[in-house]
Design an enzyme around this catalytic site. Structure first.
Site, PDB file in Angstrom:
ATOM      1  N   ARG A 228      31.155   3.336   7.814  1.00 27.82           N
ATOM      2  CA  ARG A 228      32.569   3.556   7.493  1.00 27.82           C
ATOM      3  C   ARG A 228      33.389   3.433   8.778  1.00 27.82           C
ATOM      4  O   ARG A 228      32.990   3.976   9.833  1.00 27.82           O
ATOM      5  CB  ARG A 228      32.789   4.949   6.922  1.00 27.82           C
ATOM      6  N   GLU A 257      41.184  -0.681   6.187  1.00 25.62           N
ATOM      7  CA  GLU A 257      40.895  -2.008   5.618  1.00 25.62           C
ATOM      8  C   GLU A 257      41.979  -2.409   4.629  1.00 25.62           C
ATOM      9  O   GLU A 257      42.471  -1.554   3.892  1.00 25.62           O
ATOM     10  CB  GLU A 257      39.519  -1.967   4.936  1.00 25.62           C
ATOM     11  N   HIS A 275      33.936  -5.994   5.251  1.00 24.61           N
ATOM     12  CA  HIS A 275      33.230  -4.965   4.470  1.00 24.61           C
ATOM     13  C   HIS A 275      32.345  -5.633   3.405  1.00 24.61           C
ATOM     14  O   HIS A 275      32.587  -5.477   2.215  1.00 24.61           O
ATOM     15  CB  HIS A 275      34.239  -4.001   3.812  1.00 24.61           C
TER      16      HIS A 275
HETATM   17  C1  8YV Z   1      31.004  -1.559  -1.141  1.00 24.56           C
HETATM   18  C2  8YV Z   1      30.348   0.554   0.172  1.00 24.56           C
HETATM   19  O1  8YV Z   1      31.799  -2.374  -0.366  1.00 24.56           O
HETATM   20  O2  8YV Z   1      28.375   1.394  -0.771  1.00 24.56           O
HETATM   21  C3  8YV Z   1      29.421   1.651  -0.215  1.00 24.56           C
HETATM   22  O3  8YV Z   1      29.757   2.810   0.057  1.00 24.56           O
HETATM   23  O4  8YV Z   1      31.280   0.774   0.864  1.00 24.56           O
HETATM   24  C4  8YV Z   1      30.061  -0.830  -0.272  1.00 24.56           C
HETATM   25  O5  8YV Z   1      28.830  -1.034  -0.775  1.00 24.56           O
HETATM   26  C5  8YV Z   1      31.833  -0.993  -2.198  1.00 24.56           C
HETATM   27  O6  8YV Z   1      31.459   0.251  -2.647  1.00 24.56           O
HETATM   28  C6  8YV Z   1      31.894  -2.007  -3.328  1.00 24.56           C
HETATM   29  O7  8YV Z   1      32.367  -1.510  -4.479  1.00 24.56           O
END
Ligand code: 8YV
Length: 310
Positions: A228, A257, A275
């Protein structure tokens, strides 16, 4: 709240439910006013989460399915107090996120992006001297420090070990089932690492990478973040890179982002991604199937498997 990018998962969703796609709406507030009362399940992204205010506006809600593993953007205590199940897709994306961490390490250390530009922009032809492009750095054998030894941290460790890298890690507690060296204090881990990889959950770890940690990582050190953005004080990172305090960075995630600090975009020793660590057909299909299962169980009034809050 966030799009599902796998057509087969969308087909299943459409066949089973009336799907309201909030991310497609211009006036989201008005849309919730119109449809909020009928919403029984929410799908959101790890980074997007859901606000408490939104939860309050969905009185029929039975389940929140996070299509990701980070739950830092959902107030789990609040959901728990409402008896609302929250699920995540643990295990579905581990391999791909770990692969991207290693990809970023090699891309930064071996200067693959400047090398690619050198060839593609015709500079190799106009300047074929081997000295036209500087030597890069080796990855194999570098000391890798991992911040957060969950599923992803462990998968990164496994890969780095195959490159002959000594591995150390920090986490809230030492993991008794691991042979890797536990360093309780992040500053010491940074001091003893050539490459510091962030794989920690960000629920309680905002701004842990600051100028003191970057100083400790030192001028031969690299920072890799596939977790993150908010784990890092981005201003401190920009300054450390500008001042040569560390050697480079590989970043898949950012504080705000899709806005990336302008200075990072101009640095050859910084590789960025939008991301995308879990953005493979394989991970997103497995994640989508888990989301479907959570929705089905939650809407049927059962406790979804792996619910974090109920
Ligand atoms: C994805 C993420 O970009 O798993 C996570 O916490 O940040 C990523 O896998 C996102 O959740 C896609 O929906």
């Amino acid at each position: 709240l966030n799009p599902i990018l796998v057509p087969a998962i969308n087909e299943k969703l459409n066949a089973l439910y009336t799907v309201h796609r909030l991310f497609e709406q211009d006036d989201k507030d008005a849309y919730i006013r119109e449809h909020g009362a009928s919403i029984q399940g929410v799908i959101t992204g790890g980074h997007t989460g859901i606000s408490n205010d939104m939860i309050d506006r969905l009185p029929a809600l039975k389940v929140i399915a996070v299509n990701g593993v980070g739950t830092d953007a959902v107030d789990l205590n609040f959901a728990r107090s409402r008896g609302l199940p929250v699920t995540a897709t643990f295990g579905a994306l581990t391999e791909d996120v770990a692969d991207l961490a290693i990809g970023l390490i090699i891309t930064v250390l071996r200067e693959i992006v400047p090398g690619n530009d050198f060839v593609k922009t015709g500079k190799w032809v106009t300047n074929p001297s081997p000295s036209a492009i500087p030597l890069s750095r080796r990855f194999s054998g570098k000391r890798v420090g991992i911040v957060g030894m969950g599923k992803v941290g462990r998968a990164i460790a496994q890969r780095a070990a195959a490159f002959g890298c000594p591995i150390a890690y920090t986490d809230v507690v030492e993991m008794n089932d691991l042979d890797h060296r536990f360093v309780p204090d992040l500053l010491s881990l940074a001091r003893e690492s050539d490459i510091l990889v962030l794989a920690a959950a960000a629920d309680k770890a905002k701004g842990i990478i600051n100028s003191a940690v970057l100083d400790a990582l030192g001028k031969g050190g690299y920072l890799i973040n596939i977790a993150r953005g908010k784990l890092v004080v981005e201003g401190d990172l920009v300054e450390a890179l500008q001042g040569g305090v560390i050697a480079g960075a590989g970043l898949d995630v950012f504080v705000d982002e899709p806005n990336v600090p302008e200075a990072l975009l101009r640095m050859d020793n910084v590789v960025v991604q939008a991301h995308r660590a879990s953005a493979t057909v394989e991970s997103r299909t497995a994640m989508g199937e888990m989301v479907l299962a959570s929705l089905a169980q939650g809407i049927a009034g059962q406790r979804p498997e792996g619910s974090l809050t109920t």
